[in-house]
Design a protein around this motif. Structure first.
Motif, PDB file in Angstrom:
ATOM      1  N   LYS A  93       0.838  -1.140   0.130  1.00 40.87           N
ATOM      2  CA  LYS A  93       0.084   0.030  -0.044  1.00 40.87           C
ATOM      3  C   LYS A  93       0.862   1.139   0.056  1.00 40.87           C
ATOM      4  CE  LYS A  93      -3.871  -2.149   2.236  1.00 40.87           C
ATOM      5  NZ  LYS A  93      -4.419  -2.519   3.441  1.00 40.87           N
ATOM      6  N   SER A  94       0.651   2.133  -1.096  1.00 39.18           N
ATOM      7  CA  SER A  94       1.580   3.313  -1.186  1.00 39.18           C
ATOM      8  C   SER A  94       0.863   4.331  -1.758  1.00 39.18           C
ATOM      9  CB  SER A  94       2.837   2.653  -1.978  1.00 39.18           C
ATOM     10  OG  SER A  94       3.330   3.929  -2.490  1.00 39.18           O
TER      11      SER A  94
ATOM     12  N   ILE B 116       4.751   7.459   0.272  1.00 41.67           N
ATOM     13  CA  ILE B 116       4.197   7.048   1.609  1.00 41.67           C
ATOM     14  C   ILE B 116       3.870   5.581   1.767  1.00 41.67           C
ATOM     15  CG2 ILE B 116       2.266   7.390   2.979  1.00 41.67           C
ATOM     16  CD1 ILE B 116       2.512  10.260   1.785  1.00 41.67           C
TER      17      ILE B 116
ATOM     18  N   GLN C 138       2.890   1.845   3.566  1.00 45.41           N
ATOM     19  CA  GLN C 138       1.985   1.233   4.880  1.00 45.41           C
ATOM     20  C   GLN C 138       3.039   0.281   5.506  1.00 45.41           C
ATOM     21  OE1 GLN C 138      -1.780   1.125   5.833  1.00 45.41           O
ATOM     22  NE2 GLN C 138      -0.455   0.692   7.600  1.00 45.41           N
TER      23      GLN C 138
ATOM     24  N   SER D 112       3.884  -1.765   9.092  1.00 44.43           N
ATOM     25  CA  SER D 112       2.959  -2.738   9.876  1.00 44.43           C
ATOM     26  C   SER D 112       2.727  -1.918  11.301  1.00 44.43           C
ATOM     27  CB  SER D 112       3.766  -4.000  10.560  1.00 44.43           C
ATOM     28  OG  SER D 112       4.975  -3.603  11.039  1.00 44.43           O
ATOM     29  N   GLU D 113       3.561  -0.979  11.700  1.00 42.37           N
ATOM     30  CA  GLU D 113       3.578   0.063  12.771  1.00 42.37           C
ATOM     31  C   GLU D 113       2.492   1.213  12.465  1.00 42.37           C
ATOM     32  OE1 GLU D 113       7.366   2.382  13.897  1.00 42.37           O
ATOM     33  OE2 GLU D 113       7.406   0.011  13.681  1.00 42.37           O
ATOM     34  N   GLY D 114       2.196   1.670  11.239  1.00 47.26           N
ATOM     35  CA  GLY D 114       1.424   2.684  10.693  1.00 47.26           C
ATOM     36  C   GLY D 114       2.160   3.358   9.443  1.00 47.26           C
ATOM     37  N   ILE D 115       1.982   4.142   9.190  1.00 51.87           N
ATOM     38  CA  ILE D 115       2.294   4.975   7.942  1.00 51.87           C
ATOM     39  C   ILE D 115       3.681   5.547   7.987  1.00 51.87           C
ATOM     40  CG2 ILE D 115       1.799   6.755   6.213  1.00 51.87           C
ATOM     41  CD1 ILE D 115      -0.084   4.650   5.956  1.00 51.87           C
TER      42      ILE D 115
ATOM     43  N   SER E 146       6.909   7.532   5.711  1.00 56.66           N
ATOM     44  CA  SER E 146       7.057   8.475   4.677  1.00 56.66           C
ATOM     45  C   SER E 146       8.757   8.391   4.225  1.00 56.66           C
ATOM     46  CB  SER E 146       6.684   9.883   4.797  1.00 56.66           C
ATOM     47  OG  SER E 146       5.509  10.125   5.066  1.00 56.66           O
TER      48      SER E 146
ATOM     49  N   GLU F   4       9.870  -3.160   6.264  1.00 53.94           N
ATOM     50  CA  GLU F   4      10.308  -4.124   7.283  1.00 53.94           C
ATOM     51  C   GLU F   4      10.823  -3.627   8.382  1.00 53.94           C
ATOM     52  OE1 GLU F   4       9.358  -7.259   6.485  1.00 53.94           O
ATOM     53  OE2 GLU F   4      10.721  -8.491   7.987  1.00 53.94           O
TER      54      GLU F   4
ATOM     55  N   SER G  45      11.108  -0.288   9.188  1.00 51.07           N
ATOM     56  CA  SER G  45      11.085   1.164   9.564  1.00 51.07           C
ATOM     57  C   SER G  45      11.998   1.954   9.484  1.00 51.07           C
ATOM     58  CB  SER G  45      10.124   1.234  10.769  1.00 51.07           C
ATOM     59  OG  SER G  45       9.012   0.720  10.619  1.00 51.07           O
TER      60      SER G  45
END
Lengths: 796, 598
Positions: free
Chosen positions: B150-151, B159, B161, B163-166, B168, B227, B229
């Protein structure tokens, strides 16, 4: 003496098989605790390497079939399509058959394709069996734990690995690959096959012994956080040795036949029907629509509170207060009581016991056991390390069923559960997309016996031993993997079918708690629907029956297994059965979640800059709590649909990063026109994703950073986190203004549209935890403001 | 000859470790150069190598390479060792097959390293100014969505997606791997020029492969970003190198050599006019190119009268002495010591009135430090006029547009094409303060006497292409201002993924008409508590000295650059006329000899 050219050839051949084997293991998620997408990426890489090596080893092929090669590479993106791993394997198998046939037509014969086709089929059978036959799963885990423990002892290490961590799954698959070789070999030298299998087991032992040193070395080189299970891929590289030695056996491998005897068609057809039927049955689950009576046992280490306006922050959102209401709203009849006896359990279908911290009397226990025996469903929800003394009372009740709460905490290896779960084929797990869908956090792991179904397993997790000397911290251990703790394949949810009833045990209560119901209501609904089912003997033993039918089908096939088409049909039969079963499941299941009253949707489908994780600045714990306080039912909207939108009263979008499409905007306009309230909270830096929406409603965010506007600098006395003024075009009503010396800017405005409102807050974080409410603090003025907003007072 | 591509890969990779562009340099990774050399040598083992040389040219090679190795600081003179050793093995060991292969490999490697070294100033100039590549975001977002991630994207960022949120990430040239790509491109061109026919076609293929690889690499690394972040996969050298490891194998597949001719002949004997012309133009190209970067007009010295503006600044005050009677923020964040120090060398006054041309005409240098108040249009025009007439302007800003000083300074800076960016810089590896050590070659006069400089969180500068780099900070990360936080500092600089990294302009200058402008990005460095730390007095004195001069030969850099371009054109024109064999022989010679212009 073997010439250099031959060595090169063997080397290349071994690499081809190894890259294919690696692909399979990434599909199986055996090669490390990577996220789903990363696993797919690695699978794709391995597959591309396989294709390149394979085709470069075929003389003239490259020149003749170059376009085909590129087409195949393109098709490889199939790895990113979301399908079950069984289907992926089927596609791989069909793909191999397809290539083999093309090559044979071009006069190129490579028995390797036949070997890989057979091994792919074996892998597929293995995965079907392991997902549907709990005793097989149990057996492998048992062997793995004994094996790893004893092997590690040799070097004085204290290790206890599940089958994933020990590499036993990989070993099993590899031995199946060797088996495929020897099935196709002329003369079938079984002694050599046994030698290679023993060598593989030896390499597996070596890997177990070396796993920790390899881990520390890898961590040092890549200066990254690598967990013990991430290095499984190195074990796969070890397996190059037996592959390299394969030609030493001087085994001549035959190809699968292409010619199909017409007399055998009937066998193939019957076999295919059997396989199709069995796979259909395996993947098809009865849909239970009957809403039965649920008995929630009130006692235990728990509370039945809901968020209210009496208390804020801390744990003010309560534990299970929302559950009875939620269940009633989706059609169940619910009663709560502190007394368990035969009378109380009359007409009850599901008994829910949560964090039981007091031993039950013999009579109470007998009532429960009788209840289950007579067809009742028992749902036990416990938590980690037997905190508050919940372990023993639970274990006493569960004793006859072969399930036990461990004194531990089933913990993730990385930052959170992410593609770490293995879902067994079960009515409560079908169609689950990710670990997140279950709402499971950290709880106790479960000790199970062979007759118990391990429903959800933390394939990549560890059993963190509890600390009996730390009651203040809930007896939690050090939350770090320590040698000797069970690594991998930890049971988190288990089920036992006992006489007419069933027992479902969760090692963690999180999925059923108030705030979790906003994230995973479907899972909770499915659990209760399943427990309310009354299954007959056939459905109870569906898996065993299906596997038996499957085996009959296989036997029919086995007589014709030398033929390549037989494999093709077998694979297609499996795929069709699985897909049709899954399709029917999906279509037959009608969720009642949207019948909840006063739904408030919190959108994440437009990549809103929020986090579902607790304790983060951009968390939505605060807004969720406040929606519940104001008698709304908040739900996370993962996929935008008009159907869902129109069932809600409020739609909240916080700093979306993905633009709303024209169709969506048209839907939103209609939604507002009919009386819906759309709340958008966004600042200047994040405005790109809501540009279309803002333009539609004639609003604009200005690039004037006002920072954290304090309550005394705005007209409604609320705290802003990072405010930006709103430029209004046309008619709008201002709710909140920024006031400082001579400057006045609107910060919260709304527009009337039909019967509803479009409300804009010029601050991306206004509704986030950092500006509302969290475990550690709360902003009373913002909570009060939100109350007025949600109760419509601000619109008067 | 497949080993050539692996050789190019390792040589190119070594720069990531040798220069502190992203992380501090580590000499141990010189081993990469040797590994590269090994693979190149492997490629030549099958070849029959014949070298005919003129002793004069060889001795000249030996002399120059040795001399430059002594004078050119590490690691910029590494090519000298390679070329020197190559000549030695030519002279003494050429009869042995292995040593012949080694000699030619050393030459090839030496030339690759030399050209990569020559490209460095250009890279530093470009990379310190241009970071973002937002034009690619829609493509990346589309592709990532296509494969199930998801981007989305906005003006600067991609941006994703996680696992812990969005999260950038800013798509930058650095994250796209521009530096390794540039080095690989240079190395590959050298190889293609020497050993490949159909040069144009191959170059086109090379460019397409590099661009394709770069884009695909970025997409793949996005998976790792999601993966972990963290965007360290884009800048940690091990990861960067690993991410390019498939590249030589792709080149092997798609850029094949005709290996039927196993002979290499180096003719360094006959020296014709055309060779002389070729040598001269390449020499001129290199000489004037380096001159266009390295030459600094000494100018005409002025009277040394400095005006510090207090009218627009309510920060870093200059009036009250730093003594034992005064404590706290206002005494520390104070320029009294700076003013006092400068008074020992120049004549310093403070201004507390509206800035007008009349006032400015009395001074040679104007210091605008940390303005917290807007300048009027008349003031801006007066300052511009002051510079045009030969005045020196020193603009001192700070991180994250704190107190609006970036906004106010930009009213003036934009007149000269500059902009103080609203960001904060940190050391990329540690997120601590960044330390700058000037390189010992081609450094700006302002920092010539400065041993090192410890920053205390600067902002960065947007500068026009034709402006002077005074301090190019390296191994930095720059994070946007967060207006929700105190002093607009970013909240989680250690964990943020939305950042630019690599080289940044922390101090820049420009000769504008008769005057000069100097911009500095970290006001705290001259605060009382910091002022007398090593590096600060040297920098401020040299800055004043540079500003205290009127331009005289300002135009020369541009002329040098033009001459360099013309010479490159002429050398290419002659190169086409040279026979391939002789071109090969002479190609490296001028590059090598004329490195002297450094």
């Amino acid at each position: 003496m073997v010439s250099l050219g031959e060595v090169k050839k063997i080397f290349k051949e071994s690499l081809i098989v190894l890259s294919y084997f690696l692909t399979i293991n990434f599909i199986f998620t055996n090669a490390g605790s990577w996220s789903e997408k990363l696993n797919e990426l690695f699978a794709l890489f391995s597959f591309i390497v396989f294709l390149i090596l394979l085709f470069s080893s075929l003389e003239n092929f490259w020149e003749k079939f170059r376009p085909l090669f590129f087409l195949l590479i393109f098709l490889a993106f199939f790895f990113f399509v979301k399908v079950e791993r069984e289907i992926r394997l089927v596609v791989l198998g069909i793909f191999l058959i397809f290539i083999d046939l093309i090559l044979r037509k071009g006069g190129i014969h490579r028995p390797l394709f036949s070997i890989l086709t057979i091994s792919t089929t074996f892998f597929l059978l293995f995965t079907i069996f392991i997902k549907n036959l709990p005793p097989l799963w149990f057996f492998l885990q048992y062997i793995s734990q004994i094996f790893s423990k004893n092997v590690a002892k040799i070097t004085g290490q204290n290790l206890l690995f599940g089958a994933t961590a020990s590499g036993l799954y990989i070993t099993t698959l590899f031995i199946l690959l060797l088996l495929a070789y020897f099935i196709l070999s002329e003369g079938r030298k079984w002694s050599f096959f046994i030698f290679l299998s023993v060598l593989t087991l030896f390499l597996n032992s070596l890997y177990i012994i070396l796993s920790l040193p390899i881990l520390s070395l890898t961590t040092k080189i890549f200066k990254a956080y690598i967990v013990p299970t991430d290095i499984s891929v190195i074990y796969i590289l070890f397996l190059f040795l037996p592959l390299f030695l394969l030609p030493k056996g001087k085994v001549k491998v035959k190809e699968l036949q292409v010619e199909l005897d017409k007399n055998n068609f009937i066998y193939l057809f019957v076999g295919a029907v059997f396989v199709f039927l069995s796979c259909f049955l395996l993947n098809y689950h009865l849909v239970y629509d009957k809403k039965e009576k649920i008995f929630l046992f009130e006692e235990g280490y728990l509370n039945w509170e809901k968020p209210d306006f009496e208390k804020y922050g801390g744990r003010s959102w309560g534990m299970f207060g929302m559950l009875p209401e939620f269940l009633e709203n989706i059609g169940f009849e619910v009663k709560k009581d502190k007394i368990i006896n035969d009378k109380a359990l009359e007409k009850v279908k599901i008994l829910v016991i949560i964090n039981l911290n007091k031993k039950l009397s013999a009579q109470e226990k007998h009532s429960i056991w009788n209840f289950v025996k007579n067809g009742g469903s028992l749902l036990c929800l416990g938590d980690h390390t037997g905190m508050q003394g919940i372990r023993e009372p639970f274990n006493e009740i569960l004793k006859p069923y072969g399930i036990e709460f461990n004194f531990d905490c089933g913990h993730y290896l990385k930052k959170r559960w992410s593609n770490d779960f293995e879902f067994m084929n079960h009515p409560i797990t079908f169609n689950l997309c990710s670990d997140e869908d279950t709402g499971i956090s950290v709880g106790a792991s479960l000790k199970t016996f062979p007759s118990v179904i391990p429903v959800i397993i933390a394939k990549y997790g560890f059993s963190d031993r509890g600390n009996p000397n730390d009651p203040r911290n809930g007896y939690l251990g050090d939350i770090k993997y320590t040698n000797g703790e069970l690594l991998g394949d930890i049971v988190l949810v288990a089920e036992k079918k006992y006489k007419k009833g069933k027992i479902l045990v969760f090692g963690d209560t999180s999925s059923f708690q108030n705030l979790s119901l906003t994230k995973n209501p479907l899972f909770v609904e499915r659990v209760f629907r399943y427990l309310s089912s009354q299954s007959n003997w056939i459905w109870k033993n569906k898996n065993y029956l299906s596997i038996s039918i499957f085996l009959i089908g296989l036997i029919i096939f086995f007589s014709k297994l030398r033929n390549i088409f037989a494999y093709g049909i077998l694979l297609l039969g499996i795929a069709l059965g699985y897909q049709i079963g899954g399709f029917l499941n999906k279509n037959n299941y009608q969720s009642n979640i949207l019948s909840l009253p006063k739904i408030a949707l919190i959108d994440i489908s437009h990549l809103e800059r929020i986090s579902l994780e607790p304790a983060l600045e951009t968390g939505i714990l605060g807004i969720t709590t406040n929606l519940i306080r104001n008698r709304y039912n908040p739900l996370i909207l993962r996929k935008f649909s008009e159907k869902t939108l129109f069932r809600s009263k409020i739609f909240i979008s916080i700093a979306p990063s993905k633009n709303f499409t024209k169709k969506e905007i048209a839907g939103i306009k209609e939604y507002i026109r009919k009386g819906g309230i759309f709340i958008l909270s966004v600042g200047y830096g994040e405005k790109e994703g809501s540009k279309n929406l803002l333009e539609t409603f004639g609003l604009e965010i200005l690039n004037i950073p006002l920072g954290p506007v304090s309550p005394n600098k705005n007209s409604v006395g609320v705290q802003f986190y990072n405010a930006y003024p709103i430029n209004i075009k046309g008619n709008s009503r201002i709710i909140c203004k920024y006031k400082n010396e001579d400057r006045v800017y609107p910060l919260i405005v709304y527009k009337d549209y039909g019967k509803g409102k479009f409300l804009l807050i010029g601050d991306s974080n206004f509704l986030c935890d950092s500006n509302l409410e969290n475990i550690n603090y709360y902003l009373k003025e913002n909570i009060s403001f939100l109350k007025m907003l949600l109760q419509g007072e601000l619109f008067k | 000859m497949k080993g050539l591509w692996i050789g190019v890969y390792f040589i190119s990779a070594s720069w990531l470790f040798l220069l502190p562009i992203f992380t501090p340099g580590k000499g141990i990774y010189l081993i990469f150069l040797l590994v590269g050399l090994f693979f190149i040598s492997l490629s030549f083992l099958k070849f029959k190598i014949e070298i005919n040389y003129s002793p004069f040219l060889m001795i000249l090679f030996l002399f120059t390479s040795l001399t430059f190795f002594v004078f050119i600081p590490y690691p910029f003179g590494l090519h000298c060792i390679f070329l020197f050793t190559a000549v030695i093995s030519f002279l003494f060991l050429k009869r042995h097959k292995i040593f012949s292969a080694l000699s030619i490999s050393l030459f090839i490697a030496g030339i690759i390293i030399l050209i990569q070294t020559l490209a460095l100033p250009l890279y530093f100039h470009f990379a310190s100014r241009y970071h973002k590549a937002p034009i690619l975001n829609p493509f990346f977002s589309f592709f990532l969505n296509l494969i199930g991630l998801k981007s989305s994207f906005d003006n600067d960022s991609l941006i994703l997606q996680a696992s812990e949120g969005i999260i950038s990430i800013i798509t930058t040239w650095e994250s796209l791997g521009l530096y390794p790509i540039l080095n690989i491109f240079i190395g590959s061109i050298v190889i293609l020029i020497f050993f490949s026919k159909n040069l144009k076609e191959k170059l086109l293929n090379l460019a397409v492969i590099l661009i394709g690889y770069g884009l695909l690499r970025y997409i793949i690394l996005s998976f790792f970003v999601i993966e972990s972040s963290s965007i360290s996969v884009f800048w940690k050298p091990h990861w960067v190198i690993l991410s390019f490891s498939a590249f030589p194998f792709i080149l092997m597949k798609f850029l094949k050599f005709n290996e039927k001719n196993y002979e290499i002949t180096l003719n360094l004997e006959k020296f014709k006019i055309i060779h002389f012309l070729f040598l001269s133009f390449v020499s001129s190209a290199v000489f004037f190119f380096i001159g266009s970067i390295g030459y600094s007009d000494p100018g005409e010295k002025k009277g040394g009268k400095i005006m510090i503006d207090e009218e627009h600044s309510n920060w870093e005050w200059t009036e009250r002495a730093y003594d034992t009677e005064w404590y706290g923020e206002k005494s520390g964040y104070n320029y009294y010591c700076l003013r006092d120090f400068l008074n020992h060398y120049f004549y310093v006054e403070i201004n507390k009135k509206e800035i007008t041309s009349e006032i400015l005409n009395k001074y040679d240098i104007l210091i605008l430090k940390t303005p917290t108040k807007s300048f009027s249009n008349n003031e801006v025009l007066a300052i511009k006029e002051f510079v045009e007439n030969g005045g020196g302007l020193f603009l001192i800003g700070d991180h994250t547009n704190v107190f609006g000083m970036g906004t106010y300074l930009n009213q003036i800076a934009r007149m000269f094409g500059f902009r103080f960016r609203y960001d904060a810089t940190y050391d990329l590896s540690t997120t601590g303060f960044s330390l700058f050590s000037p390189k010992k070659i081609l450094s700006h006069p302002v920092i010539n006497n400065m041993p090192f400089f410890l920053f205390a969180t600067s902002c960065t500068l947007n500068a026009p292409f034709f402006s002077e780099n005074v301090i190019i900070g390296y191994g930095l990360k720059a994070l946007k201002a967060d207006y929700s936080n105190r002093n607009f500092f970013p909240r989680n600089p250690a964990y943020s993924t939305e950042m630019e990294f690599g080289l940044f302009l922390q101090m820049a200058g420009k000769k504008y008409k008769k005057g000069r402008v100097l911009l500095f990005t970290d006001s705290t460095c001259f605060s009382n508590f910091y002022m007398f730390m090593k590096g600060k007095p040297e920098l401020i004195l040299c800055s004043m000295e540079w500003l205290n001069r009127k331009n005289k030969y300002n135009f020369l850099n541009k002329i040098f650059f033009m001459v360099s371009l013309i010479s490159i054109g002429l050398s290419i024109f002659i190169a086409k006329k040279l026979k391939r064999e002789t071109f090969f022989s002479y190609f490296f010679a001028p590059l090598f000899l004329l490195h002297a212009s450094e």
